[in-house]
Write a protein that holds these residues in place. Structure first.
Motif: not given
Length: 416
Positions: A30-32, A74-75, A86-90, A132-136
């Motif tokens: 689940l994501a926003q 990520i929610l 994890h929740a909060g990961d962009k 789905i790729m991490p964005y920092t």
């Protein structure tokens, strides 16, 4: 959980609707969605509906969420993915899930995930493919523009040359060579210029950018100073090919030798043929712009193919590796995708923006699904200063040379 999203039902049939997403399962996320950049490819998709190869045949009964240049947060991750996400990961996305069989693609194919939605459920198949790729990075709009930048990077990686004596293909543009970008002051052209000047390891000694739109050329030259490019060893020229003999202007700027690498950004026969005519020996033409006409063709000089080893390639989209490169360059602040952006708006502006994209001047349009705001040009903020929000945005963008920026995004998102 309810979401509000723009869904495609068929040819020129987009609807802004609120509906229930499926429950989170052990293998979904689940994501926003924070931001989505509107792509010309989505306009073409809406024009074609179910005839588009990435859109399901049953889209009328099972509508899909549009938008593939997205950045989100990520929610909650299901049990299968809880150790990795994890929740909060962009995150940003590589939208193409299947390039060979079903052509499944985020923003074209899926009913529960797309950029023009407040919330999404990401299916297991997308996650397993590594899409789905991490964005920092800091700004969400940059995460959205990682996808179009990956397309540009892929285009540069696809250039090739035949070598000196052996027929061994050398990939990439010619380092220290001459390059032309035809029709190069649209949003993707601006991204390509930025990549040449700031991100690409191989750099031409000469870069010529053409267009037939004087205002777009002027904006490009304001953003990319030829003087600054010269300080980095690159001769940068902007040329209005509507103002004379285009062939002569281009050849003169190449000292009569032509161009090793030509990136054609316009799906127009005259542009393609101009690109062909200005190729140097062993020159490579990348036809980057995707036409809607399946019968689109242009004249290509096969005398030069035989005697001068000229050749053509084409790229559509980027790979996971291209997206990784884009995200890495952004995290290091080496490339500046904000040069592509000219408008921002809320989810309520997404349908009009998408369906009328070719007729809306300027560059990239960024949609923020969590807000409601008419599509507004950055250059128009100052004329709307009676509105406190636009007054803040105008002052902020003026501090950043008229470009969209992290501070402006934060101001906009805090207005929720």
């Amino acid at each position: 959980m309810k979401t509000t999203a723009v869904r495609l039902y068929g040819k020129r049939d987009l609807r802004l609707e609120t509906f229930e997403l499926p429950e989170l399962s052990d293998d979904t996320i689940l994501a926003q969605i924070v931001s989505d950049s509107v792509c010309m490819s989505t306009y073409k998709t809406v024009e074609q509906g179910a005839e588009h190869k990435r859109v399901p045949d049953n889209v009328a009964e099972n509508p899909v969420i549009i938008g593939h240049e997205l950045c989100g947060v990520i929610l909650k991750a299901g049990k299968k993915w809880a150790d990795k996400y994890h929740a909060g990961d962009k995150f940003a996305v590589q939208p193409v899930v299947d390039q060979t069989v079903n052509y499944d693609t985020i923003g074209y194919t899926f009913p529960t995930v797309g950029g023009d939605s407040e919330y999404v459920i990401i299916p297991n198949g997308i996650i397993e493919k590594g899409c789905i790729m991490p964005y920092t990075g800091d700004a969400s709009f940059k995460g959205s523009l990682a996808e179009p930048m990956s397309c540009i990077i892929g285009g540069f990686r696809a250039f090739y040359h035949s070598g000196k004596e052996e027929y061994t293909h050398e990939m990439g543009i010619v380092d220290g060579g001459q390059m032309a970008i035809i029709g190069g002051t649209g949003p993707m052209g601006l991204g390509a210029i930025d990549y040449v000047l700031n991100g690409c390891q191989r750099k031409p000694r000469t870069l010529v950018v053409t267009d037939i739109n004087a205002s777009r050329l002027a904006r490009a030259e304001k953003i990319f100073s030829p003087e600054k490019a010269a300080a980095n060893g690159i001769t940068l020229k902007f040329v209005d090919t509507s103002k004379g003999d285009a062939d002569k202007m281009l050849m003169d700027l190449s000292s009569g030798k032509g161009y090793d690498d030509v990136l054609c950004m316009a799906p127009v026969r005259a542009a393609v043929e101009l690109a062909d005519r200005c190729l140097a020996h062993d020159g490579c033409l990348n036809f980057f712009a995707g036409p809607m006409d399946k019968e689109f063709s242009a004249v290509f000089n096969f005398y030069n193919v035989h005697y001068a080893s000229t050749h053509v390639t084409g790229t559509s989209g980027g790979t996971v590796k291209d997206l990784q490169i884009a995200l890495d360059l952004m995290s290091k602040n080496m490339i500046h995708p904000e040069v592509m952006i000219t408008h921002v708006g809320g989810l309520d502006a997404a349908i009009h923006t998408t369906m009328n994209l070719p007729s809306i001047p300027g560059g990239k349009k960024i949609i923020y699904p969590g807000i409601r705001l008419p599509l507004t040009a950055i250059e128009d903020f100052s004329s709307k200063k009676d509105n406190p929000l636009f007054a803040k945005l105008a002052a902020c963008c003026e501090k950043h040379d008229g470009l969209w920026n992290l501070e402006a995004e934060q101001i906009l998102l805090s207005s929720l």
